[in-house]
Design a protein around this motif. Structure first.
Motif, mmCIF file in Angstrom:
data_model
loop_
_atom_site.group_PDB
_atom_site.id
_atom_site.type_symbol
_atom_site.label_atom_id
_atom_site.label_comp_id
_atom_site.label_asym_id
_atom_site.label_seq_id
_atom_site.Cartn_x
_atom_site.Cartn_y
_atom_site.Cartn_z
ATOM 1 N N ARG A 29 0.841 -1.203 0.000
ATOM 2 C CA ARG A 29 0.000 0.000 0.000
ATOM 3 C C ARG A 29 0.877 1.255 0.000
ATOM 4 N NH1 ARG A 29 -2.095 -0.521 6.248
ATOM 5 N NH2 ARG A 29 -1.024 1.369 6.824
ATOM 6 N N PRO A 30 0.334 2.393 -0.432
ATOM 7 C CA PRO A 30 1.140 3.613 -0.526
ATOM 8 C C PRO A 30 1.726 4.013 0.833
ATOM 9 C CG PRO A 30 -0.923 3.902 -1.714
ATOM 10 C CD PRO A 30 -1.019 2.602 -0.952
ATOM 11 N N LEU A 31 2.961 4.452 0.822
ATOM 12 C CA LEU A 31 3.675 4.844 2.034
ATOM 13 C C LEU A 31 2.867 5.812 2.894
ATOM 14 C CD1 LEU A 31 6.233 4.968 3.791
ATOM 15 C CD2 LEU A 31 7.126 6.693 2.203
ATOM 16 N N MET A 97 7.256 8.535 7.680
ATOM 17 C CA MET A 97 7.703 7.771 8.848
ATOM 18 C C MET A 97 6.673 6.670 9.158
ATOM 19 S SD MET A 97 9.110 10.953 11.165
ATOM 20 C CE MET A 97 10.019 9.980 12.369
ATOM 21 N N PRO A 98 6.725 5.553 8.433
ATOM 22 C CA PRO A 98 5.661 4.542 8.537
ATOM 23 C C PRO A 98 5.642 3.727 9.825
ATOM 24 C CG PRO A 98 7.391 3.777 7.081
ATOM 25 C CD PRO A 98 7.712 5.214 7.406
ATOM 26 N N ARG A 99 6.686 3.775 10.626
ATOM 27 C CA ARG A 99 6.702 2.983 11.859
ATOM 28 C C ARG A 99 6.106 3.707 13.063
ATOM 29 N NH1 ARG A 99 12.680 0.330 11.230
ATOM 30 N NH2 ARG A 99 12.087 -1.210 9.671
ATOM 31 N N VAL A 100 5.846 4.998 12.923
ATOM 32 C CA VAL A 100 5.241 5.747 14.026
ATOM 33 C C VAL A 100 3.880 5.136 14.332
ATOM 34 C CG1 VAL A 100 4.224 7.990 14.622
ATOM 35 C CG2 VAL A 100 6.492 7.882 13.573
ATOM 36 N N MET A 127 12.879 14.970 17.653
ATOM 37 C CA MET A 127 12.382 14.996 16.279
ATOM 38 C C MET A 127 10.888 14.698 16.257
ATOM 39 S SD MET A 127 14.130 11.395 15.016
ATOM 40 C CE MET A 127 13.541 11.506 13.363
ATOM 41 N N PRO A 128 10.261 14.882 15.100
ATOM 42 C CA PRO A 128 8.843 14.523 14.989
ATOM 43 C C PRO A 128 8.653 13.024 15.185
ATOM 44 C CG PRO A 128 9.520 15.899 13.150
ATOM 45 C CD PRO A 128 10.764 15.480 13.880
ATOM 46 N N PRO A 129 7.449 12.694 15.617
ATOM 47 C CA PRO A 129 6.318 13.534 15.932
ATOM 48 C C PRO A 129 6.616 14.471 17.104
ATOM 49 C CG PRO A 129 5.687 11.206 15.961
ATOM 50 C CD PRO A 129 7.143 11.282 15.767
ATOM 51 N N VAL A 130 6.016 15.648 17.006
ATOM 52 C CA VAL A 130 6.201 16.689 18.015
ATOM 53 C C VAL A 130 4.851 17.351 18.250
ATOM 54 C CG1 VAL A 130 6.896 18.373 16.259
ATOM 55 C CG2 VAL A 130 7.563 18.746 18.614
ATOM 56 N N CYS A 131 4.634 17.790 19.482
ATOM 57 C CA CYS A 131 3.377 18.454 19.813
ATOM 58 C C CYS A 131 3.684 19.811 20.442
ATOM 59 C CB CYS A 131 2.560 17.604 20.775
ATOM 60 S SG CYS A 131 0.919 18.310 21.109
ATOM 61 N N PHE A 132 3.051 20.849 19.902
ATOM 62 C CA PHE A 132 3.248 22.206 20.390
ATOM 63 C C PHE A 132 1.982 22.706 21.070
ATOM 64 C CE2 PHE A 132 6.472 21.918 17.146
ATOM 65 C CZ PHE A 132 7.545 22.592 17.722
ATOM 66 N N PRO A 133 2.156 23.445 22.182
ATOM 67 C CA PRO A 133 0.989 24.097 22.769
ATOM 68 C C PRO A 133 0.556 25.260 21.891
ATOM 69 C CG PRO A 133 2.983 24.717 23.964
ATOM 70 C CD PRO A 133 3.384 23.696 22.933
ATOM 71 N N ALA A 169 12.259 5.827 12.025
ATOM 72 C CA ALA A 169 12.900 5.716 10.705
ATOM 73 C C ALA A 169 12.025 6.391 9.656
ATOM 74 C CB ALA A 169 13.107 4.252 10.338
ATOM 75 N N ASP A 170 12.677 7.112 8.759
ATOM 76 C CA ASP A 170 11.932 7.729 7.661
ATOM 77 C C ASP A 170 12.449 7.197 6.336
ATOM 78 O OD1 ASP A 170 14.371 9.090 7.628
ATOM 79 O OD2 ASP A 170 13.468 11.008 7.141
ATOM 80 N N ILE A 171 11.666 7.421 5.308
ATOM 81 C CA ILE A 171 11.995 6.955 3.966
ATOM 82 C C ILE A 171 12.416 8.173 3.150
ATOM 83 C CG2 ILE A 171 11.149 5.818 1.874
ATOM 84 C CD1 ILE A 171 11.098 3.971 4.313
ATOM 85 N N ASP A 172 13.679 8.204 2.757
ATOM 86 C CA ASP A 172 14.169 9.285 1.904
ATOM 87 C C ASP A 172 14.594 8.793 0.527
ATOM 88 O OD1 ASP A 172 13.844 11.408 3.733
ATOM 89 O OD2 ASP A 172 15.718 10.893 4.729
#
Length: 185
Positions: A29-31, A97-100, A127-133, A169-172
């Protein structure tokens, strides 16, 4: 409390080759579907995706879509912020980042406070994921260049960091995707 998810999916995929990496198949399936599904399951009040390629739209059911010109990361971020309106927490995730997991998204959102962001890490820098107030949205809107929110999270205190071993891990490149294909889905 209003919690908004922002999925950044407007990168140019320059290192990947000629096709859009977010449409490249991973385990059939699509990334992009991995990040989209994860964000949908994170219990957010609203999900927004910033895309450059309109072909991604069918993969983003349930998201508000913002089309942006694929340029610097901060431009994509600002495009999402402009579409967003009021929020108490802004969770930012990257579409490559498919493993998140949705559990990680929830833990990062829960770790953010009214005056301090929270971010993920895997024994490296935040690094992301990141949450900002919500109180930090002006700082996000003032960012420029290709660093995105990185400069705002690099000095977070330990209690604002959520450890995520093996999930960031990300896909570049095509070889990144091939490596991920060899691992369990």
């Amino acid at each position: 409390m209003i919690r908004t998810g922002l999925l950044l999916a407007a990168g140019a995929s320059r290192r990947f080759g000629t096709e859009d990496k977010l449409l490249a198949p991973l385990h059939g399936r699509p990334l992009i579907t991995y990040a989209a599904e994860t964000m949908r399951r994170a219990g957010l009040d609203r999900c927004i995706a910033v895309i450059a390629n309109p072909a991604l739209r069918p993969c983003l059911a349930g998201f508000e879509i913002v089309e942006a010109v694929s340029t610097a990361q901060s431009d994509s971020l600002r495009a999402g912020l402009q579409a967003m309106g009021e929020t108490d927490r802004l969770l930012i995730a990257l579409a490559d980042m498919p493993r998140v997991t949705s559990d990680l998204l929830c833990r990062v959102t829960d770790a953010a406070t009214g005056d301090c962001p929270a971010a993920s890490h895997d024994d490296g820098p935040p690094m992301p994921p990141v949450c900002f107030p919500g109180s930090w949205l002006t700082r996000l809107a003032d960012l420029t260049g290709d660093q995105g929110a990185g400069r705002l999270i690099r000095d977070l205190p330990p209690e604002a960091l959520v450890r995520a071993p093996g999930l960031l891990a990300d896909i570049d490149t095509v070889s990144d995707l091939a490596g991920m294909q060899r691992t369990a889905g």
